[in-house]
Design an enzyme around this catalytic site. Sequence first.
Site, PDB file in Angstrom:
ATOM      1  N   PHE A 111     -21.178  29.420  14.151  1.00 58.39           N
ATOM      2  CA  PHE A 111     -19.734  29.228  13.999  1.00 58.39           C
ATOM      3  C   PHE A 111     -18.927  30.440  14.433  1.00 58.39           C
ATOM      4  O   PHE A 111     -17.737  30.331  14.742  1.00 58.39           O
ATOM      5  CB  PHE A 111     -19.395  28.843  12.552  1.00 58.39           C
ATOM      6  CG  PHE A 111     -19.237  29.985  11.591  1.00 58.39           C
ATOM      7  CD1 PHE A 111     -17.982  30.456  11.238  1.00 58.39           C
ATOM      8  CD2 PHE A 111     -20.346  30.577  11.006  1.00 58.39           C
ATOM      9  CE1 PHE A 111     -17.826  31.495  10.333  1.00 58.39           C
ATOM     10  CE2 PHE A 111     -20.203  31.619  10.107  1.00 58.39           C
ATOM     11  CZ  PHE A 111     -18.939  32.082   9.766  1.00 58.39           C
ATOM     12  N   LYS A 112     -19.563  31.602  14.501  1.00 56.09           N
ATOM     13  CA  LYS A 112     -18.839  32.793  14.931  1.00 56.09           C
ATOM     14  C   LYS A 112     -18.291  32.636  16.355  1.00 56.09           C
ATOM     15  O   LYS A 112     -17.313  33.284  16.727  1.00 56.09           O
ATOM     16  CB  LYS A 112     -19.735  34.024  14.849  1.00 56.09           C
ATOM     17  CG  LYS A 112     -20.415  34.237  13.486  1.00 56.09           C
ATOM     18  CD  LYS A 112     -19.430  34.500  12.381  1.00 56.09           C
ATOM     19  CE  LYS A 112     -20.088  34.573  11.021  1.00 56.09           C
ATOM     20  NZ  LYS A 112     -20.879  35.758  10.772  1.00 56.09           N
TER      21      LYS A 112
END
Length: 493
Positions: A111-112
């Site tokens: 998700f980064k």
Amino acid sequence: MSVMYKSTRSEGKKVTASQAILKGLADDGGLFVPDAIPALTVPYKTLAGLSYQETAYEVMRLYLDDFTEEELKSCIKKAYDEKFDTDEIAPLSKKDGVYYLELFHGKTIAFKDMALSILPHLMTTAAGKNGVSNEIVILTATSGDTGKAALAGFADVPGTRIIVFYPKDGVSPIQEKQMLTQKGDNTAVIGIRGNFDDAQNGVKEMFHSRELAERMAAKGYQFSSANSINIGRLVPQIVYYVYAYGQLLRRGEIEEGETINVVVPTGNFGNILAAYYARNMGLPIGRLYCASNENKVLYDFFRTGRYDRKREFILTSSPSMDILISSNLERLIYRIAGEDADRTRELMEALSSRGEYEITPEMRQQLDCFEGGFATEEETAETIRRIYEKTGYIMDTHTAVAASVCAKQADTAVKTVIASTASPYKFTRSVMEAIDKGACEGRSDFELVDELNRISGVPVPAAIEEIRSAPVLHDTVCDRDGMQREVERLLGL
């Protein structure tokens, strides 16, 4: 009205969004927060028809209002392009009655990527807007995913360097190899003998050192951060919660204005804080379930109002959540303290000096939309196995922590979105051990990648294929007290 940014620890001069992004951390050690959370201006009906890129613009323009429309749209276009393996960027997958917001379709399958795909473009644009001629040195600590996503985002970006510190024995083998094989003349990766909190504290100390800043400036360098302490990381994360709501509307899963709940696997508190900001913008989010692993410092905080990092640090199968000092919580503390910078600073200083602090009953009352939960290692593995056997859907260990908390605590009468934060291929051994422990015996992590592919039918991500035989390019390891020496060596100070 223009949104400006101020520190959580003092009533000093306000700065623009671009200045806050460039600085990363305020001069007094506080975190930048908007002086007002803007209201979402897009009608729900319109929201349902927007692409991810269009949603990003409608959200980010409210916070980054010193960027021109042309500048912001250019950053968004460069960020959310073919490096994501789905046109939706962040698709919703409905399984077993809940909705998994898949945030792992970017270049590094975590998700980064959602924020770190755009941060380099925001930062270089901000540098130009503010007449910055220094080379920007991105200094970052990672618990596993931020490091690779930041490295991928900043690799060979003109005018920048990036130095990433990670806990040598505190990330998964695939996470480590992703970082150690990173190309780019401006990249450096350093393992430390310690845990994530040691790495994060070391980075913060360097940010706070005026003497180091002066020596760097003399050589034409200045620090900035790609961690979620940078407001340029937090604002793009708000986008995907707004987009998820639009997807639910478009698919007819909810009515306009219907309330949803959100469950987020949480370590440094940035991801769930973004959902809280979305809620305060007017997005109909009811409860925010803060899901922890066995390092349950946040669970205890929401249950008691006391934050206490004085406990055993546990290495778990969800290493990106193996954190005892959740930096982004400071932004929430500031808000529930009535934006009292002195009070916030006192609490953060107590955490630093005594390892704990306690909020007032009045502050606790403002946390009624939050609910803490945690999952043991056994519950995490059981959730992976149960959902796979029931639906065929395979999730990573961090998502499984959230799914376990959801199953135990969430109100099933309310549509619920779980933030699915990483591809199961990033934590293959832990995932395969949960599904079929016998299949793991005598097999390497990459052999287990192929087995996971066989049982799931999900293609192996390019991010995994790329590192199978890639050479290790970074092999430096240091002690916690040697971090600054490594930075000085790399920069020739």
